[in-house]
Design an enzyme around this catalytic site. Structure first.
Site, short mmCIF file in Angstrom:
data_model
loop_
_atom_site.label_atom_id
_atom_site.label_comp_id
_atom_site.label_asym_id
_atom_site.label_seq_id
_atom_site.Cartn_x
_atom_site.Cartn_y
_atom_site.Cartn_z
CE1 TYR A 18 1.14 -0.37 4.36
CE2 TYR A 18 0.25 1.86 4.31
CZ TYR A 18 1.02 0.88 4.93
OH TYR A 18 1.66 1.17 6.11
NE ARG A 28 -6.21 -19.12 4.47
CZ ARG A 28 -5.30 -19.93 5.04
NH1 ARG A 28 -5.28 -21.21 4.78
NH2 ARG A 28 -4.42 -19.41 5.90
NE ARG A 37 7.05 4.13 0.18
CZ ARG A 37 6.87 4.94 1.20
NH1 ARG A 37 7.89 5.31 1.95
NH2 ARG A 37 5.68 5.42 1.49
CG HIS A 51 0.05 -20.75 3.00
ND1 HIS A 51 -1.11 -21.43 3.30
CD2 HIS A 51 0.42 -20.13 4.15
CE1 HIS A 51 -1.41 -21.25 4.57
NE2 HIS A 51 -0.51 -20.46 5.11
CG LEU A 55 8.21 1.71 4.73
CD1 LEU A 55 8.15 3.13 4.21
CD2 LEU A 55 8.52 0.75 3.60
CE LYS A 66 3.54 3.22 3.60
NZ LYS A 66 4.12 3.43 4.93
CD GLU A 88 10.26 1.56 10.24
OE1 GLU A 88 10.02 2.57 9.57
OE2 GLU A 88 10.14 0.40 9.79
C1 LIG Z 1 4.77 4.46 5.71
C2 LIG Z 1 5.75 4.20 6.82
C3 LIG Z 1 6.71 5.16 7.21
C4 LIG Z 1 6.73 6.58 6.68
O1 LIG Z 1 6.85 6.67 5.32
P1 LIG Z 1 6.36 7.98 4.55
O2 LIG Z 1 6.60 7.64 3.13
O3 LIG Z 1 7.20 9.10 5.01
O4 LIG Z 1 4.92 8.18 4.88
C5 LIG Z 1 7.65 4.78 8.15
N1 LIG Z 1 7.63 3.58 8.73
C6 LIG Z 1 6.70 2.65 8.40
C7 LIG Z 1 6.74 1.32 9.08
C8 LIG Z 1 5.74 2.94 7.45
O5 LIG Z 1 4.81 2.02 7.15
#
Ligand SMILES: *Cc1c(COP(=O)(O)O)cnc(C)c1O
Length: 288
Positions: free
Chosen positions: A34, A101, A53, A103, A204, A148, A180
């Site tokens: 996403y 379903r 991305r 895997h 991320l 993501k 993070e």
């Molecule tokens: C989306 C996200 C971010 C921040 O990313 P942006 O592109 O700046 O919104 C940071 N850490 C995680 C785990 C995320 O999912």
């Protein structure tokens, strides 16, 4: 807005008509990716970076997106127009489609499911001005945090722990190393330099993080992509987190410990001003 429009697998439909199949792999496995993209004054901020991305995340998990980058970008713009979004976000997700379903991948030419919708969202001015608090949480996520992914269980458990204690964000750490936030990147200021975890598989790589890196370079503040420890974080002069919705968000307290003077620090405030400047040039947004 009276009738909200969403994008569902190639069509713009009414929100109430948008239904997801129970065998969608996004729904059953979190098998998808996403993006959250910011809209200021009706215009998209850092669209290309988010789109690139999305395609990179797709490549990393061998997912084929049934639209090309230009098509998806124009879908995002159309959606903003249809819903008349001024200040808000676009949420966009792609799952590995619908199949019985199992895997392993469905095989054949199962097409990925693409959905997108918009949401009104104002800049969090009060929190950006006053700063927020956070709590430390062990990072229990998998080792491909660079994707993501829709699989957010680790992030959700971390954020819930923060929210249940009245904090804005959870600061995750693997052992002594700060990684993070649950949905943001983490930065500290030490000896006048900004430190943040390098863009490895353990975090991320935020688009906001990249904008900050660029702003820091332009303003002559050293931006160091190097890990730091929990102790270094607690002893930092300043701390902030960053994401599409939080922008540059000062963190003034972590659990019981004040960071610096317990107020947003000068480097953080300078970055906020420059970030707003960037938004203004890209999107002609109103000042906070
Ligand atoms: C989306 C996200 C971010 C921040 O990313 P942006 O592109 O700046 O919104 C940071 N850490 C995680 C785990 C995320 O999912």
């Amino acid at each position: 807005m009276a009738v909200e429009t969403v994008f569902l697998n190639g069509e713009f439909v009414k929100r109430s008509d948008a239904k997801v199949d129970i065998e969608d792999r996004g729904y059953q496995f979190g098998d998808g990716i996403y993006e959250v993209i910011r809209v200021y004054s009706g215009e998209v901020f850092t669209m290309d970076e988010h789109m690139e991305r999305l395609y990179q995340s797709a490549d990393k998990m061998k997912l084929k997106i049934p639209f090309d980058l230009q098509e998806l970008s124009s879908i995002v713009c159309k959606l903003i127009e249809k819903n008349d979004v001024e200040e808000g976000i676009v949420y966009m997700q792609v799952s590995r489609g619908i199949s019985p379903r199992q895997h392993h991948f469905p095989g054949g030419d199962i097409s990925g499911s693409v959905i997108a919708y918009t949401k009104d969202f104002k800049r969090p001015s009060k929190q950006m001005n006053e700063g927020v608090t956070a709590t430390l949480v062990e990072d229990i996520r998998w080792l491909r945090c660079d994707i993501k992914s829709l699989n957010l269980l680790g992030n959700i458990l971390a954020k819930e722990e923060a929210a249940s204690k009245g904090h804005f964000e959870a600061i995750q750490h693997r052992g002594e190393t700060v990684t993070e936030g649950s949905s943001s990147n983490v930065f500290i200021v030490k000896d006048g330099s900004i430190y943040t975890h390098p863009a490895t598989n353990l975090i991320l790589n935020g688009i906001t993080r990249r904008v900050i890196k660029d702003i820091a370079a332009k303003s002559g503040v050293p931006f160091v992509e190097k890990t730091f420890t929990v102790d270094e974080l607690l002893a930092a002069e300043e701390m902030f987190i960053a994401s599409t919705t939080s922008e540059v968000m000062p963190v003034i307290k972590v659990d019981e410990v004040n960071i610096g003077q317990g107020v947003p620090g000068p480097v953080t405030v300078k970055l906020q001003e420059m970030f707003t400047g960037r938004i203004l040039t890209e999107c002609k947004v109103q000042q906070v």
